[in-house]
Design an enzyme around this catalytic site. Structure first.
Site, short mmCIF file in Angstrom:
data_model
loop_
_atom_site.label_atom_id
_atom_site.label_comp_id
_atom_site.label_asym_id
_atom_site.label_seq_id
_atom_site.Cartn_x
_atom_site.Cartn_y
_atom_site.Cartn_z
N ARG A 1 0.87 -1.20 -0.02
CA ARG A 1 0.07 -0.13 -0.06
C ARG A 1 0.82 1.24 0.07
O ARG A 1 1.83 1.32 0.59
CB ARG A 1 -0.87 0.08 1.36
CG ARG A 1 -2.02 -1.09 1.27
CD ARG A 1 -2.78 -1.12 2.57
NE ARG A 1 -3.29 0.15 2.80
CZ ARG A 1 -3.20 0.97 3.91
NH1 ARG A 1 -2.36 0.46 5.03
NH2 ARG A 1 -3.74 2.04 4.05
N LYS B 1 2.59 -7.75 12.28
CA LYS B 1 1.90 -8.12 11.04
C LYS B 1 2.48 -9.55 10.53
O LYS B 1 3.50 -9.77 10.39
CB LYS B 1 2.12 -7.15 10.08
CG LYS B 1 1.41 -7.18 8.88
CD LYS B 1 1.42 -6.27 7.89
CE LYS B 1 0.77 -6.08 6.71
NZ LYS B 1 0.81 -5.05 5.70
N ARG C 1 -2.56 3.12 14.45
CA ARG C 1 -1.53 2.80 15.28
C ARG C 1 -2.07 3.03 16.69
O ARG C 1 -3.11 4.00 16.78
CB ARG C 1 -0.30 3.79 15.08
CG ARG C 1 0.44 3.37 13.86
CD ARG C 1 1.39 2.17 13.71
NE ARG C 1 2.07 2.13 12.66
CZ ARG C 1 1.80 1.46 11.46
NH1 ARG C 1 0.67 1.25 11.49
NH2 ARG C 1 2.70 1.48 10.55
#
Length: 351
Positions: free
Chosen positions: A147, A212, A348
């Site tokens: 992204r 992640k 975040r």
């Protein structure tokens, strides 16, 4: 962590000639991978004798694997080895793991050794009769992107890079929420594999212990009135070589770290394919509504104060859920609700 959620770029020249199990050199490379996958040293002479090829052919194949980014260790007098065991992709094994569901994929599953983007492969086939339910998996994706133009960091032959194509009866506008529903499918596939305590991060990441593990992105084509064709790209970290991972600017984790075992990529591919097909089928009938509550329950930031970052600045608030289109709902310090649609935002925890 690998920058999953890649947009879909050009297929490398000649990639279709690199279909797994169909190219002479690739056959040698796959056999080498199976032998090096035990993490023991194998000499070039022994490999050549076992595969029935010259030592020069072995050296050439080893060099091509190293050039692709595979961390091959070479020690004079001992031979070659891989630091971490791997399982090469094999369409027969994937179909075996699918069991009775294999028939729907048997003629629609493409395995490539290298592609700039597995999704680009499928986007080029949108007009084909067999596009619906088609799947493309690649061993290596050297120029993948994430992204906002970020690099997609992977270790070839160790991670899962998979895309699935689907025809939906609705218009593109009806596809809002599809990436969230698909993220839920990926999380459930990982749970089927044995991964526990994973969670979702809006809009399209799968986390484990705050790091992640996987991600995805939807690309679609279609007229405003519908129907539309969708290609969903998925990336799951099987094993990331620490040297390549130095380029990653956020916490990441891989399945090798979580499980401590050789990653069964063929099994994971089958689990992802089965879960995605089930979600796509239901989404086409019912939209995002049946997935919304379950997605909120799995959202790791649900009910937490967060900061949303964008190029134009940031905002803070408490996550109160998602709406019927998959947009994020925030409550600010004054108690006002804000709805965030943009996929360019990064989520975040607020410090």
């Amino acid at each position: 962590m690998a920058r999953w959620c890649a947009h879909f770029f050009t297929l490398g020249e000649g990639a279709f000639s690199n279909l797994l199990n169909s190219h002479p050199m690739l056959s040698t490379r796959q056999q080498i991978l199976k032998r090096l996958g035990d993490t023991r040293f194998h000499s070039g002479t022994d490999l050549g004798a076992a595969l029935g090829v010259s030592r020069a052919a072995i050296c050439k194949a080893i060099q091509s694997l190293a050039d692709a980014g595979l961390p091959v260790e070479s020690v004079p007098g001992r031979g070659y080895r891989l630091p971490v065991a791997l399982e090469p992709l094999d369409r027969r094994v994937i179909l075996k793991h699918l069991g009775t569901a294999a028939d729907g994929f048997r003629d629609r599953l493409t395995l490539l050794e290298e592609a700039d983007s597995t999704s680009r492969v499928l986007l080029a086939r949108v007009a084909d009769a067999d596009f619906h339910g088609s799947v493309c998996v690649a061993e290596s994706q050297p120029r993948g992107r994430g992204r906002r133009g970020r690099a997609w960091v992977t270790t070839p032959y160790h991670n899962l890079m998979l895309s699935m194509g689907w025809r939906f009866s609705g218009a593109p506008a009806a596809m809002t929420g599809l990436s969230l529903a698909a993220g839920l499918a990926i999380l459930e596939a990982l749970e089927d594999y044995g991964v526990r305590e994973g969670g979702l991060k809006w809009p399209n990441d799968i986390l484990w212990d705050g790091r992640k593990l996987a991600g995805l992105l939807v690309d679609l084509q279609g007229e405003a009135s519908g129907p539309c064709a969708v290609v969903l790209g998925v990336g799951i970290n099987g094993y990331l070589d620490p040297r390549a991972a130095r380029a990653i600017d956020q916490p990441w984790v891989d399945l090798h770290t979580i499980t401590g075992r050789t990653v069964q990529r063929n099994r994971i591919a089958a689990l992802v394919m089965a879960r995605l097909r089930a979600v796509f089928t239901r989404f086409d009938r019912e939209g995002f509504a049946p997935f919304r509550a379950d997605w909120e329950r799995r959202h790791v930031f649900q009910g937490r104060r967060v900061r949303l970052l964008a190029e134009g600045g940031s905002r803070t608030g408490t996550v109160i859920g998602i709406d019927g289109q998959g947009a994020l709902r925030l409550r600010d310090a004054q108690g006002r609700e804000q709805t965030v649609f943009s996929g360019d935002l990064s989520l975040r925890p607020e410090s």
